[in-house]
Design a protein around this motif. Structure first.
Motif, mmCIF file in Angstrom:
data_model
loop_
_atom_site.group_PDB
_atom_site.id
_atom_site.type_symbol
_atom_site.label_atom_id
_atom_site.label_comp_id
_atom_site.label_asym_id
_atom_site.label_seq_id
_atom_site.Cartn_x
_atom_site.Cartn_y
_atom_site.Cartn_z
ATOM 1 N N VAL A 92 0.849 -1.188 0.000
ATOM 2 C CA VAL A 92 0.000 0.000 0.000
ATOM 3 C C VAL A 92 0.884 1.236 0.000
ATOM 4 N N ARG A 93 0.369 2.295 -0.571
ATOM 5 C CA ARG A 93 1.116 3.553 -0.624
ATOM 6 C C ARG A 93 0.746 4.399 0.578
ATOM 7 N N ARG A 94 1.762 4.883 1.291
ATOM 8 C CA ARG A 94 1.568 5.771 2.435
ATOM 9 C C ARG A 94 2.404 7.012 2.193
ATOM 10 N N ASN A 95 1.841 8.164 2.443
ATOM 11 C CA ASN A 95 2.617 9.396 2.387
ATOM 12 C C ASN A 95 3.280 9.613 3.739
ATOM 13 N N VAL A 96 4.578 9.883 3.706
ATOM 14 C CA VAL A 96 5.337 10.092 4.929
ATOM 15 C C VAL A 96 5.979 11.465 4.853
ATOM 16 N N THR A 97 5.919 12.190 5.941
ATOM 17 C CA THR A 97 6.520 13.518 6.000
ATOM 18 C C THR A 97 7.846 13.432 6.741
ATOM 19 N N LEU A 98 8.904 13.983 6.113
ATOM 20 C CA LEU A 98 10.197 14.055 6.772
ATOM 21 C C LEU A 98 10.891 15.321 6.289
ATOM 22 N N PRO A 99 11.841 15.813 7.043
ATOM 23 C CA PRO A 99 12.533 17.045 6.650
ATOM 24 C C PRO A 99 13.249 16.870 5.311
ATOM 25 N N GLY A 100 13.263 17.915 4.526
ATOM 26 C CA GLY A 100 13.901 17.884 3.213
ATOM 27 C C GLY A 100 15.359 17.485 3.285
ATOM 28 N N TRP A 101 16.081 17.999 4.285
ATOM 29 C CA TRP A 101 17.502 17.674 4.390
ATOM 30 C C TRP A 101 17.731 16.185 4.630
ATOM 31 N N LEU A 102 16.772 15.547 5.388
ATOM 32 C CA LEU A 102 16.897 14.125 5.668
ATOM 33 C C LEU A 102 16.612 13.302 4.409
ATOM 34 N N ASP A 103 15.630 13.749 3.631
ATOM 35 C CA ASP A 103 15.319 13.080 2.370
ATOM 36 C C ASP A 103 16.509 13.172 1.421
ATOM 37 N N SER A 104 17.126 14.365 1.342
ATOM 38 C CA SER A 104 18.301 14.555 0.466
ATOM 39 C C SER A 104 19.468 13.683 0.915
ATOM 40 N N ALA A 105 19.695 13.625 2.227
ATOM 41 C CA ALA A 105 20.797 12.811 2.749
ATOM 42 C C ALA A 105 20.566 11.332 2.438
ATOM 43 N N ALA A 106 19.326 10.877 2.549
ATOM 44 C CA ALA A 106 19.003 9.488 2.240
ATOM 45 C C ALA A 106 19.236 9.196 0.759
#
Length: 128
Positions: A92-106
């Motif tokens: 299933v698709r879930r929208n998850v909110t996380l800080p932009g910097w953390l998404d970029s680092a990942a």
């Protein structure tokens, strides 16, 4: 919903047991009695989900079933909701909110955020 049906376990000449569920008209087998019971439970689960999904009524379990002297008759139960969860592999698709910097680092590290989230949820829930 839990369903319970009688199952006839017949010893086979080559070893193991044939499991027959008369009310559902299905057969399966196992290398020993314990495996035959598990296979009967699985077969009842598969048919039970089909019946449930089609909106059909479940056959009424027999109170007694004909059997031979060398056969074992036992009731086998299946929790259909639990069975469905165990075999359903649909994602299933879930929208998850996380800080932009953390998404970029990942992304920079080549980390699959969905895989990390799944692993963390399994750990948190004590699921292997």
């Amino acid at each position: 919903m839990t369903v319970v049906y009688p199952v006839v376990f017949t010893p086979m000449e080559e070893g193991g047991y044939l499991a027959y569920v008369p009310d559902l008209k299905i057969n399966t087998q196992g290398e020993d009695l314990a495996q035959a019971i598990l296979m009967a439970r699985d077969a009842i689960g598969v048919i039970g989900l089909d019946i449930e999904d089609d909106g059909d009524p479940f056959p009424i379990p027999s109170k007694s079933v004909p059997h031979q002297e060398n056969e074992i008759v036992s009731l086998v139960d299946v929790d259909l909701a639990a069975y469905r969860r165990s075999v359903e592999k649909k994602t299933v698709r879930r929208n998850v909110t996380l800080p932009g910097w953390l998404d970029s680092a990942a992304k920079d590290a080549g980390i699959n955020v969905s895989a990390v989230l799944q692993a963390a949820l399994k750990q948190q829930l004590g699921i292997q």
